[in-house]
Design a protein around this motif. Structure first.
Motif, short mmCIF file in Angstrom:
data_model
loop_
_atom_site.label_atom_id
_atom_site.label_comp_id
_atom_site.label_asym_id
_atom_site.label_seq_id
_atom_site.Cartn_x
_atom_site.Cartn_y
_atom_site.Cartn_z
N GLY A 45 0.80 -1.21 0.00
CA GLY A 45 0.00 0.00 0.00
C GLY A 45 0.84 1.27 0.00
N GLY A 46 2.00 1.23 -0.63
CA GLY A 46 2.87 2.39 -0.71
C GLY A 46 3.77 2.60 0.49
N VAL A 47 3.64 1.76 1.53
CA VAL A 47 4.47 1.87 2.73
C VAL A 47 5.54 0.78 2.67
CG1 VAL A 47 4.51 1.75 5.25
CG2 VAL A 47 2.56 2.79 4.07
N VAL A 48 6.82 1.19 2.76
CA VAL A 48 7.90 0.21 2.67
C VAL A 48 7.80 -0.78 3.83
CG1 VAL A 48 10.40 -0.11 2.69
CG2 VAL A 48 9.41 1.78 1.40
N TRP A 49 7.85 -2.05 3.48
CA TRP A 49 7.69 -3.15 4.42
C TRP A 49 9.07 -3.64 4.89
CZ3 TRP A 49 3.04 -6.01 5.51
CH2 TRP A 49 3.23 -7.23 6.14
N GLY A 50 10.01 -3.76 3.93
CA GLY A 50 11.34 -4.24 4.25
C GLY A 50 12.13 -4.49 2.99
N ALA A 51 13.30 -5.09 3.16
CA ALA A 51 14.17 -5.38 2.02
C ALA A 51 14.80 -6.76 2.21
CB ALA A 51 15.26 -4.32 1.90
N GLU A 52 15.11 -7.37 1.08
CA GLU A 52 15.74 -8.69 1.12
C GLU A 52 16.89 -8.72 0.13
OE1 GLU A 52 14.51 -12.85 2.51
OE2 GLU A 52 13.13 -12.17 0.96
N GLN A 53 18.00 -9.25 0.63
CA GLN A 53 19.19 -9.43 -0.19
C GLN A 53 19.23 -10.90 -0.62
OE1 GLN A 53 22.82 -8.28 1.74
NE2 GLN A 53 24.11 -9.08 0.10
N TYR A 54 19.36 -11.13 -1.92
CA TYR A 54 19.35 -12.48 -2.48
C TYR A 54 20.78 -12.86 -2.85
CZ TYR A 54 14.39 -11.61 -2.56
OH TYR A 54 13.10 -11.31 -2.17
#
Length: 117
Positions: A27-36
């Protein structure tokens, strides 16, 4: 990039994500990030939270993530859209949908728990 109706296969997901750090929002709000990382290893961080280390695997068409200190995998279906990936959670709530909002080759900043001690 074209919109795909079918979810990405494990091979397609691996080819797209490996070597990248992707940021996700709901919904336009950053949830998190993941490094692959190579070897299907991952590092996940919710916004302003500690990093969680784990790995991913394919299970019945889902891309499932299992992190340290968790006994149940979290399974998602990933779709490639014109703006990046869209991920739909396959858990009990069945409605969480995240969209890729950023892509980088920069690793996540994951200081250890005892840094500065």
């Amino acid at each position: 990039m074209q919109v795909a109706d079918a979810p990405l296969t494990a091979q397609e997901f691996e080819a797209y994500a490996t070597g990248k750090t992707l940021s996700y929002a709901q919904g336009g709000v950053v949830w998190g990030a993941e490094q692959y990382l190579p070897g299907r290893r991952v590092i996940w961080a919710f916004t302003e939270d500690d990093c969680q280390y784990g790995h991913w695997f394919e299970d019945q068409g889902n891309i499932c993530f299992l992190y340290e200190d968790q006994d149940q995998p979290q399974c998602w279906r990933f779709f490639r859209e014109t703006t990046g990936l869209r991920a739909i959670f396959m858990g009990a709530d069945g409605g969480t949908s995240l969209s890729e909002v950023g892509q980088s080759e920069t690793p996540l900043n994951c200081p250890g728990p005892d840094v500065g001690v």
